[in-house]
Design an enzyme around this catalytic site. Structure first.
Site, mmCIF file in Angstrom:
data_model
loop_
_atom_site.group_PDB
_atom_site.id
_atom_site.type_symbol
_atom_site.label_atom_id
_atom_site.label_comp_id
_atom_site.label_asym_id
_atom_site.label_seq_id
_atom_site.Cartn_x
_atom_site.Cartn_y
_atom_site.Cartn_z
ATOM 1 N N GLY A 48 0.828 -1.197 0.000
ATOM 2 C CA GLY A 48 0.000 0.000 0.000
ATOM 3 C C GLY A 48 0.864 1.249 0.000
ATOM 4 C CG PHE A 78 0.908 5.164 4.298
ATOM 5 C CD1 PHE A 78 1.587 6.364 4.290
ATOM 6 C CD2 PHE A 78 -0.399 5.139 3.857
ATOM 7 C CE1 PHE A 78 0.975 7.529 3.874
ATOM 8 C CE2 PHE A 78 -1.022 6.295 3.443
ATOM 9 C CZ PHE A 78 -0.332 7.496 3.456
ATOM 10 C CB VAL A 96 0.235 -6.648 3.102
ATOM 11 C CG1 VAL A 96 -0.586 -7.679 3.893
ATOM 12 C CG2 VAL A 96 -0.366 -5.257 3.264
ATOM 13 C CE LYS A 141 -1.956 -0.788 6.148
ATOM 14 N NZ LYS A 141 -3.316 -0.173 6.241
ATOM 15 C CG ASP A 168 -8.690 4.761 -0.112
ATOM 16 O OD1 ASP A 168 -9.022 5.172 -1.248
ATOM 17 O OD2 ASP A 168 -7.567 4.317 0.138
#
Length: 372
Positions: free
Chosen positions: A56, A58, A61, A75, A172
């Site tokens: 993702g 940031f 995973v 994550k 989101d």
């Protein structure tokens, strides 16, 4: 779920400085397990690349196996990203007490030194984005499964918007944040951008966050966040599920158009079935058409013209006739820089002219129950 406990948890989180590493280290978080970084390293074989299952904005995973044999998704968050740290706290605060069949379960977290990680249930079929839009598309995504994904994701959102207190706006909703278990049951994940929405406010003014192609008009241009921003995003998601195409790519139908604009053009031309994914060999035409029209209702330019998510669940799952007379053009526009996925603010685009807009503030009835 105890709403008072959830509210107290939120209050305690807000008093903390999210950038204070020392305050976080060893901090027990309510209702979820805390893991050491070594435990998660062991579970993921020291975060080996072969266990990487996603990435993702940031962090990365990884698939992991805990000591008790449970498979999990770990994550990790970048230690250098202050925004990632804020999202880390927001995600824990938002969903540590939330349980629903269509929401990803947060199992635990790690907040040791500068190491940040969230531990989720592992879902065998990865994300909807991967299954539907990836290079190795899943051949099992027939219409029965796709319709069930639409309804399940709608139920998860309805729970966040209408059953939880305080309500939650996800901010989101997109294909990569809809995860699929072994039976292709959809579960909404990634609550890093989510906002708590008290019952006594009409909107929240906030900085724009989310993904191009899914953002609602009033939110993009005015920073006015309501639950209807998620409804708009969900409408785009339905079109992706039906078409097998990405909303963020401005080349649909061989033209410089985003998915929503192309879909609406086909609707006006009476050719909406041309949007359907060619991979769908056999599907109920009337039902698929209804789903796409529900998407248009969700993506109306004026927020108050969009249904609530509980209404969306009913429209998708019940024998209801849509009142298409109330359907107006969805929110999209062309700006001076070319085609944009950011629609005009709080408006309905008229059918007669691409440059003329009409204001709309009258609530509408969008469904009619079909007599049996």
């Amino acid at each position: 779920m105890s709403c008072s406990c959830f509210g107290a948890s939120v209050a305690r989180r807000k008093r903390r400085d999210p950038h204070d590493h020392q305050d976080l280290e060893g901090q027990p978080f309510e209702n979820i397990k805390t893991f050491s970084y070594n435990e998660l390293g062991t579970a993921t074989d020291n975060f080996h690349p072969r266990n990487k299952i996603g990435r993702g904005g940031f962090g990365t995973v990884y698939k992991g196996i805990l000591k008790d044999g449970r498979e999990v998704a770990v994550k990790t968050l970048s230690a250098e990203s202050k925004q990632g740290l804020r999202e880390f706290l927001a995600e824990i605060t938002t969903i540590s007490n939330v349980k629903h069949p269509n929401l990803v379960e947060l199992i635990g977290c790690c907040a040791q030194g500068t190491n940040r990680a969230l531990v989720y249930e592992y879902l065998e079929n990865n994300s909807l984005d991967h299954a539907l839009l990836g290079s190795k598309r899943n051949a099992q995504l027939d219409w029965r499964i796709r319709s069930a994904i639409c309804i399940g994701a709608a139920r998860g959102l309805a729970y966040l918007h209408e059953e939880l207190l305080p309500h939650i706006v996800h901010r989101d909703i997109k294909a990569s944040n809809i995860l699929l278990d072994q039976d292709f049951t959809p579960k909404i994940g990634d609550f890093g951008l989510a906002k708590l929405f008290p019952d006594n406010v009409t909107h929240i003014s906030t900085k724009i966050a989310g993904t191009t192609g899914y953002l609602a008009p009033e939110y993009v241009l005015g920073g006015q966040l309501t639950m209807k921003a998620d409804v708009y995003s969900f409408g785009i998601l339905i079109l992706e599920i039906v078409s097998g195409k990405s909303s963020s790519k401005a080349n649909c139908g061989g033209m410089e158009k985003f998915l929503l604009e192309w879909a609406w053009q086909l609707y006006e031309e009476g050719k909406l079935l041309e949007l359907v994914d060619p991979e769908l060999d056999d599907f109920p035409k009337e039902e698929v058409l209804k789903y796409m029209k529900v998407a248009f209702f969700c993506a109306q330019a004026a927020a108050n013209q969009r249904p609530m998510m509980s209404q969306v669940v009913d429209m998708l799952s019940r024998d209801i006739r849509l009142n298409e007379k109330q359907l107006k053009a969805p929110g999209f526009f062309r700006d001076s820089g070319g085609l944009s996925a950011f629609p005009s603010s709080n408006i309905n685009k008229s059918h007669e002219s691409s440059s003329t807009y009409q204001m709309s503030s009258v609530p509408t009835t969008i469904t009619e129950v079909i007599p049996r």
